[in-house]
Design an enzyme around this catalytic site. Structure first.
Site, PDB file in Angstrom:
ATOM      1  N   GLY A 240     -51.162 -21.209 -15.301  1.00  0.00           N
ATOM      2  CA  GLY A 240     -51.725 -20.941 -16.605  1.00  0.00           C
ATOM      3  C   GLY A 240     -52.113 -22.209 -17.328  1.00  0.00           C
ATOM      4  O   GLY A 240     -52.538 -22.163 -18.486  1.00  0.00           O
ATOM      5  N   ASP A 241     -51.966 -23.345 -16.659  1.00  0.00           N
ATOM      6  CA  ASP A 241     -52.354 -24.628 -17.248  1.00  0.00           C
ATOM      7  C   ASP A 241     -52.892 -25.515 -16.133  1.00  0.00           C
ATOM      8  O   ASP A 241     -53.247 -25.024 -15.064  1.00  0.00           O
ATOM      9  CB  ASP A 241     -51.168 -25.269 -17.973  1.00  0.00           C
ATOM     10  N   ASP A 242     -52.948 -26.831 -16.363  1.00  0.00           N
ATOM     11  CA  ASP A 242     -53.546 -27.728 -15.379  1.00  0.00           C
ATOM     12  C   ASP A 242     -52.788 -27.672 -14.053  1.00  0.00           C
ATOM     13  O   ASP A 242     -51.556 -27.694 -14.023  1.00  0.00           O
ATOM     14  CB  ASP A 242     -53.539 -29.159 -15.906  1.00  0.00           C
TER      15      ASP A 242
ATOM     16  N   SER B 270     -56.912 -21.802 -11.913  1.00  0.00           N
ATOM     17  CA  SER B 270     -56.408 -21.925 -13.274  1.00  0.00           C
ATOM     18  C   SER B 270     -57.499 -21.515 -14.259  1.00  0.00           C
ATOM     19  O   SER B 270     -58.265 -22.351 -14.730  1.00  0.00           O
ATOM     20  CB  SER B 270     -55.956 -23.360 -13.564  1.00  0.00           C
TER      21      SER B 270
END
Length: 503
Positions: free
Chosen positions: A276-278, A309
């Site tokens: 859900g992020d980098d 992502s």
């Protein structure tokens, strides 16, 4: 790192080839080690009854170990319910006593092993069996509160302290966390709910955080559902991260995959992240705290990496980059259904630099951005930051890339009066999305006004060559192949040893 051959088979030694005195001395040495340790298990792999083992499994490591133990030797229970915090701590404490005698390996056997935070030791290997799952406790009390990192000056999510990570280590040498693709499950859902509801007073724990250490290896594992970041080596050197699968829900914030932070000589290889992020976030401290700590991330090598992502980047540089980021080499990259490919995040007050960045051989499918740079990103840890501390972003090289179903090729925004310079993009072909065809398939939320052109550039400068669609005017068209270093980093020369473990 020690790249010398050190293959240890853990087979029972043949004493008939040595004389009686030598035999007696070896036996006395083993007995003395046993007594000093005070362990309830036989301390060396050579001494175990191999008939009780079903198989001998090879694994790769920076060093093999002389001594071996099993979590069950310390009262561990793999029923998924019993807490094994005490068992892990006792195992590491006892095995650390043989660090100078060939090191030790702790096997997590098949089962589900619930535990709170625990630490590692030097000259130590944590081996997680293919059918083993380490389950992170969901109780806040199982994660001691610790001070913020000195290069951050504050917890990232709260001004005070932060929860200790599940697996931790400080001032270690020669530490390995590996397995036959065993699993570490952060069971982060309860943390995500508390975070979204603003019920946490401290920064969420990470899954693995190793500080101030050298010769670190994390490999051949599945990491999933961390409360926040999954792997966070910080102030470390000679770091090898290979053959990792990292999985987190794409709608949970800050579940970054791998975050090398103020690290020197790091390699990331053959790994896959859904987040859900980098997927990879390269960092080096926050504002004046990072500037003063002055420990950059440098000589980072990334190869064979795949990312999904939808709300973040394949590789992000920053936004906490105040200690500097330089000499990053990435190639063999794949991004699917991701917000951006390569992203630089910084802002006024950050200071530091991002320079000498080299990326080539990338394929991207269904993206919002291919190239994204922000000079206005992120907040500040406190009011002590210097608004005159401007970052230096220069010598950024991207080449040999293909992308399809893309909304925007490049959104490059520097800082007024502090332009991002020497950007080079060559041999890049991007196919823009078919808006009518994808009208019902969008997963991006909120298309910004003024962002409909394939390129949007301000306060940047550099060159471009053989780029389709044609790059913005700020990247002057010129016949050039963007640079990629021809030398080999020392960390890329390190060869792992083949070791064996009996299970």
């Amino acid at each position: 790192m020690n790249a010398m051959s050190n293959t240890t088979s853990y087979t029972k030694p043949h004493y008939f080839s040595i004389d009686l005195i030598s035999f007696f001395l070896q036996i006395m040495e083993k007995l003395l080690t046993f007594i000093l340790l005070g362990l309830v298990f036989v301390s060396t792999a050579e001494s175990r009854d191999h008939k009780s083992f079903k198989e001998q499994i090879p694994y790769s490591a920076i060093n093999c170990r002389k001594h071996i133990a099993y979590l069950t030797d310390f009262g561990g229970k793999g029923d998924g319910v019993t807490s094994n915090s005490a068992a892990f701590k006792a195992a590491v404490a006892n095995l650390s006593k043989v660090a100078s005698d060939g090191g030790a390996l702790l096997v997590v056997p098949p089962g589900k092993w619930l535990t709170g935070s625990f630490g590692l030791a030097s000259h130590f290997t944590l081996y997680i069996h293919q059918k083993a799952v380490i389950l992170a406790s969901q109780e806040e009390s199982d994660y001691p509160l610790i001070d913020p990192l000195p290069s951050y000056g504050s917890g990232r999510e709260a001004p005070g302290k932060r929860f200790s990570s599940l697996i931790v280590g400080t001032n270690l040498t020669d530490v390995v966390v590996t397995g036959g693709n065993g699993t570490i499950d952060g069971q982060g859902e309860i943390w995500w709910k508390k975070f979204k509801a603003k019920k946490l007073k401290h920064t969420r724990p990470y899954l693995i955080e190793i500080l101030h250490s050298t010769h670190l290896q994390i490999s051949d594992l599945t990491l999933t559902n961390s409360p926040s970041w999954h792997i966070h080596p910080t102030y470390c050197s000679n770091v090898i991260l290979e053959r990792l699968t990292i999985l987190a829900p794409v709608d949970v914030p800050n579940t970054d995959g791998i975050n090398p932070d103020s690290c020197t000589d790091t390699r990331i290889r053959d790994s896959y992240v859904v987040s859900g992020d980098d997927c990879i976030a390269v960092k080096s401290g926050w504002d004046h705290h990072g500037i003063n700590y002055a420990k950059p991330t440098q000589r980072l090598s990334i190869r064979g990496f795949t990312c999904i992502s939808p709300k973040s980047a394949l590789i992000a540089l920053g936004s906490e980059m105040s200690g500097g980021i330089r000499d990053v080499r990435a190639e063999g990259l794949r991004a699917l259904n991701s917000e951006s490919g390569i992203r630089i995040k910084t802002g006024v007050g950050r200071g530091g630099y991002v320079k000498d960045i080299y990326v080539r051989d990338a394929e991207m499918y269904t993206m919002k951005y291919v190239f994204w740079m922000n000079g206005d990103y992120g907040g500040h840890p406190d009011t002590g930051f210097d608004p005159k501390a401007l970052p230096e972003i220069t010598n950024i090289n991207y080449r040999d890339m293909v992308a399809k179903n893309v909304k925007i090729v490049g959104a490059l925004s520097g800082i007024k009066g502090d332009a991002f310079t020497n950007i080079c993009i060559s041999n890049v072909t991007v196919a823009l999305e078919n808006k009518e065809k994808n009208k019902e398939k969008r997963f991006f939320i909120g298309e910004e006004k003024g962002k409909k052109l394939p390129w949007n550039c301000t306060d940047v400068g550099g060159v471009s060559s053989k780029v389709t669609p044609k790059a913005c005017p700020e990247l002057v068209e010129k016949e050039v192949d963007c640079a990629f270093p021809t030398d080999t980093l020392a960390i890329d020369k390190v060869k792992l040893n083949q070791c064996f473990v009996n299970v």
